[in-house]
Each structure stands twice: as C-alpha cells, then as structure tokens.
Design a protein around this motif. Structure first.
Motif, short mmCIF file in Angstrom:
data_model
loop_
_atom_site.label_atom_id
_atom_site.label_comp_id
_atom_site.label_asym_id
_atom_site.label_seq_id
_atom_site.Cartn_x
_atom_site.Cartn_y
_atom_site.Cartn_z
N ALA A 9 0.82 -1.22 0.00
CA ALA A 9 0.00 0.00 0.00
C ALA A 9 0.86 1.27 0.00
CB ALA A 9 -0.95 0.00 1.20
N GLU A 10 1.90 1.30 0.85
CA GLU A 10 2.67 2.53 0.96
C GLU A 10 3.48 2.80 -0.32
OE1 GLU A 10 4.73 3.07 4.64
OE2 GLU A 10 5.84 4.81 3.88
N GLU A 11 3.98 1.72 -0.93
CA GLU A 11 4.75 1.87 -2.16
C GLU A 11 3.84 2.41 -3.29
OE1 GLU A 11 8.16 -0.88 -4.24
OE2 GLU A 11 7.38 -1.40 -2.26
N ILE A 12 2.64 1.89 -3.37
CA ILE A 12 1.68 2.38 -4.37
C ILE A 12 1.33 3.84 -4.09
CG2 ILE A 12 -0.64 2.08 -5.35
CD1 ILE A 12 -0.39 -0.91 -4.52
N ALA A 13 1.15 4.15 -2.81
CA ALA A 13 0.81 5.52 -2.43
C ALA A 13 1.90 6.49 -2.88
CB ALA A 13 0.62 5.60 -0.91
N ARG A 14 3.17 6.09 -2.73
CA ARG A 14 4.27 6.97 -3.18
C ARG A 14 4.22 7.19 -4.68
NH1 ARG A 14 7.51 7.94 1.02
NH2 ARG A 14 7.62 6.33 2.62
N LEU A 15 3.97 6.12 -5.42
CA LEU A 15 3.90 6.25 -6.88
C LEU A 15 2.75 7.17 -7.29
CD1 LEU A 15 4.61 2.57 -8.05
CD2 LEU A 15 6.10 4.55 -8.40
N LEU A 16 1.59 6.99 -6.66
CA LEU A 16 0.42 7.82 -7.02
C LEU A 16 0.66 9.28 -6.65
CD1 LEU A 16 -2.57 5.53 -5.97
CD2 LEU A 16 -1.57 5.81 -8.25
N ASP A 17 1.32 9.48 -5.52
CA ASP A 17 1.62 10.84 -5.10
C ASP A 17 2.62 11.48 -6.08
OD1 ASP A 17 1.16 12.81 -2.86
OD2 ASP A 17 3.35 12.71 -2.81
N ASP A 18 3.63 10.72 -6.50
CA ASP A 18 4.58 11.21 -7.51
C ASP A 18 3.85 11.54 -8.82
OD1 ASP A 18 6.64 10.81 -5.76
OD2 ASP A 18 7.35 8.94 -6.68
N PHE A 19 2.93 10.67 -9.20
CA PHE A 19 2.11 10.85 -10.40
C PHE A 19 1.44 12.22 -10.35
CE2 PHE A 19 -1.65 8.59 -12.79
CZ PHE A 19 -1.47 9.44 -13.87
N ASN A 20 0.74 12.49 -9.26
CA ASN A 20 0.00 13.75 -9.18
C ASN A 20 0.94 14.95 -9.10
OD1 ASN A 20 -2.33 12.34 -9.35
ND2 ASN A 20 -3.32 13.35 -7.62
N THR A 21 2.07 14.78 -8.44
CA THR A 21 3.05 15.87 -8.40
C THR A 21 3.54 16.15 -9.82
OG1 THR A 21 3.72 15.19 -6.19
CG2 THR A 21 5.25 16.60 -7.40
N PHE A 64 2.06 15.68 -12.63
CA PHE A 64 1.03 16.29 -13.47
C PHE A 64 0.31 17.45 -12.79
CE2 PHE A 64 1.82 12.17 -15.39
CZ PHE A 64 1.99 12.55 -16.71
N GLU A 65 0.95 17.95 -11.73
CA GLU A 65 0.47 19.15 -11.04
C GLU A 65 -1.00 19.05 -10.61
OE1 GLU A 65 1.55 22.40 -13.58
OE2 GLU A 65 3.69 22.11 -13.26
N THR A 66 -1.36 17.86 -10.12
CA THR A 66 -2.70 17.63 -9.60
C THR A 66 -2.59 17.50 -8.08
OG1 THR A 66 -3.21 16.40 -11.62
CG2 THR A 66 -4.70 16.09 -9.76
N ALA A 67 -3.59 18.00 -7.38
CA ALA A 67 -3.57 17.91 -5.92
C ALA A 67 -3.56 16.45 -5.47
CB ALA A 67 -4.79 18.63 -5.34
N SER A 68 -2.86 16.20 -4.39
CA SER A 68 -2.84 14.86 -3.80
C SER A 68 -3.06 14.99 -2.30
CB SER A 68 -1.49 14.19 -4.05
OG SER A 68 -1.34 13.04 -3.23
N PRO A 69 -3.81 14.06 -1.70
CA PRO A 69 -4.00 14.11 -0.24
C PRO A 69 -2.73 13.71 0.50
CG PRO A 69 -5.10 12.19 -1.16
CD PRO A 69 -4.56 12.95 -2.34
N GLY A 70 -1.68 13.27 -0.23
CA GLY A 70 -0.42 12.92 0.42
C GLY A 70 -0.27 11.42 0.64
#
Lengths: 157, 157
Positions: free
Chosen positions: B16-28, B30-36
């Motif tokens: 879960a945490e590894e996926i969360a990091r990738l998704l957060d990087d994704f949004n960063t 593409f300049e989309t907000a992320s809950p972190g």
C-alpha cells in the motif's frame, strides 16, 4: 398527456422488472443489443439487494429511471458513483422528468457518502451534454479546456 | 539504466505505501492535488483488503503501477473494471513497463470475471490513446465513429 407528478423515488428490489423493461426499451430505441427483460430483471434483483447499485424511478408505473453503480476510489474518502443509465419514455420527454430524476439521484448520492458522480456522454449528443452541464456536471477541470474520452475493452472469455 | 526485469505482480496490502508513493509522484508530476502519501497509504490498505480494488506492480521497488476498481453493471453478467491510474516512473518510460503492467492488469481482470475494462483518456493525449488502442481498447463501438466524453461532478458535503 398527463403523468404522475409525484417526486422521483428510490427503487426497491420489487421494482427490478419495471426497471428492466425501461432499460430494454432504452436499448431498443437506440438500436443497442439487450439481453432481454428476464435477464435484466434477474440481474437487477441481485444488484438492488447489494450496496453497489441504486436506481431512482419517476412515475407509477415508472416512466423514467436513473441507474447508478458505486465503487471505491483512492482519491476520495467517499464513494465514486457512475450514472450508468438515464432514461425517460419518449412520449414524456421535455417535461422535466429527467431533471427531477437526476436531482433525486444526486441527492441520493450525497446521502450515501458519494464524493464524485461520473457519466459518459456521447461526443455528438450536445443536448445531453448541455443537460448535464445544467445539472452541475463538467467535462473539464477548472482552468482547463481538456476533456477526456471514454475507452473500453470487452473481455471475451 | 537497468531495472527489474521480473514480470509484473498483483499487489498485496503490504504494498500500500509503495503504491501511495507512486500515485503521489504521479500527481506531483502532473500538477494535480494529492492528499499525500499517508492518506493514500491508509486508503489503499483498506481498499486492497476488499474485493473492489486491485493493483498491478512492476519492479522491486515498484516503478510502475496500475490501479483498478471493480463495480457491477446491469449489461454484463460479470464485473466492470475501471483502470483508475497507470503510472511508470519518468526515468523508465519507453521500456515496455507500461505495456507489461497493462497486460498483467487485463489478465487479472479476466481471472476475476471482468467482462468490460474501462479507462478515461485525456482528449489531447494522443500517445496514451494510441497506447490503449494497441492494447485492445477502443473509444468507439464497432461500426460507429462516435466517442463519448467523460463528465463528472464533485459533491461537496
């Protein structure tokens, strides 16, 4: 032509066959294949018993329906809802039934903890696009003019 | 630049945490907000425990991810899957990782009784459109040239 003026209501399992008839009529009108009323009724009975599907109905007998499915999504604390189908019988269009059904659908989503409602609208169906825009839907994010296309793949087993 | 050549795998709750990091990087990216990462990790732990979400991961540590949610649909006996996110880290693009992830994701869908896989692709992202078309996705029905636009409405509570 008169019609039932009572507000739309949340469908129960006992409405499954009526919804199935509307959806089958929908696909017949738009020349799309349908598995038929019996199959749709059986599926709707199962779906409406669960937590991931609800339907809004207008009229008795029903003349308008919205069918919604829910799923989780990592970007939202709540559910994401997809408006799978919205249908009003041809003879009763232009009377605000679709609007009343969509408003009831949106209220039901709020009450069920939905954070995002989605719908796919045909590229050439400008009337439907305007209708959904009037009801708060958008095809672009704030500050952007970029829309997204719906892509799909059927998996034949 | 070398990378892990092992085939993609189905994620477990411990990813879960590894996926969360990738998704957060994704949004960063593409300049989309992320809950972190923390919020995303917590949501992913809950989601990956359930039946309505799965993820495909490539690499150890993960360098590519596909996140999929499932829902029922009246037109299909099986599930409908939505590919919510597909991400490969920028330094490792163009090496086929995205293709391997999509193929694994599609195979997982088949194995889980999915009848239809959906994805929303940005109107101007022609590269992504070609990518998904190469992997069996279509924006039009057979015999039609009409696409559909994705519309949405966030419900602020």
């Amino acid at each position: 032509m008169g019609h039932d003026e009572r507000p739309p209501r949340l469908a129960t399992v006992t409405d499954a066959e009526e919804i199935a008839r509307l959806l089958d009529d929908f696909n017949t009108e738009f020349e799309t294949a349908s598995p038929g009323v019996e199959v749709l009724s059986a599926r709707l009975r199962a779906l409406l018993k669960g937590d991931a599907t609800f339907a809004t109905l207008a009229g008795t007998p029903a003349v308008g329906v919205a069918l919604v499915t829910l799923r989780p999504n990592v970007w939202y604390a709540g559910h994401v809802a997809l408006l799978d189908e919205l249908y009003v019988v041809p003879a009763l269009r232009g009377l605000g039934i679709g609007s009343a059904v969509v408003d009831h659908m949106t209220s039901t989503c709020r009450a069920r903890g939905v954070d995002l409602v989605e719908i796919n609208v045909d590229e050439e169906d400008v009337d439907a696009q305007r209708f959904y825009e009037r009801h708060g839907f958008s095809s672009t994010e704030p500050g952007s003019s970029e829309r997204a296309f719906y892509y799909y793949q059927e998996l034949v087993s």
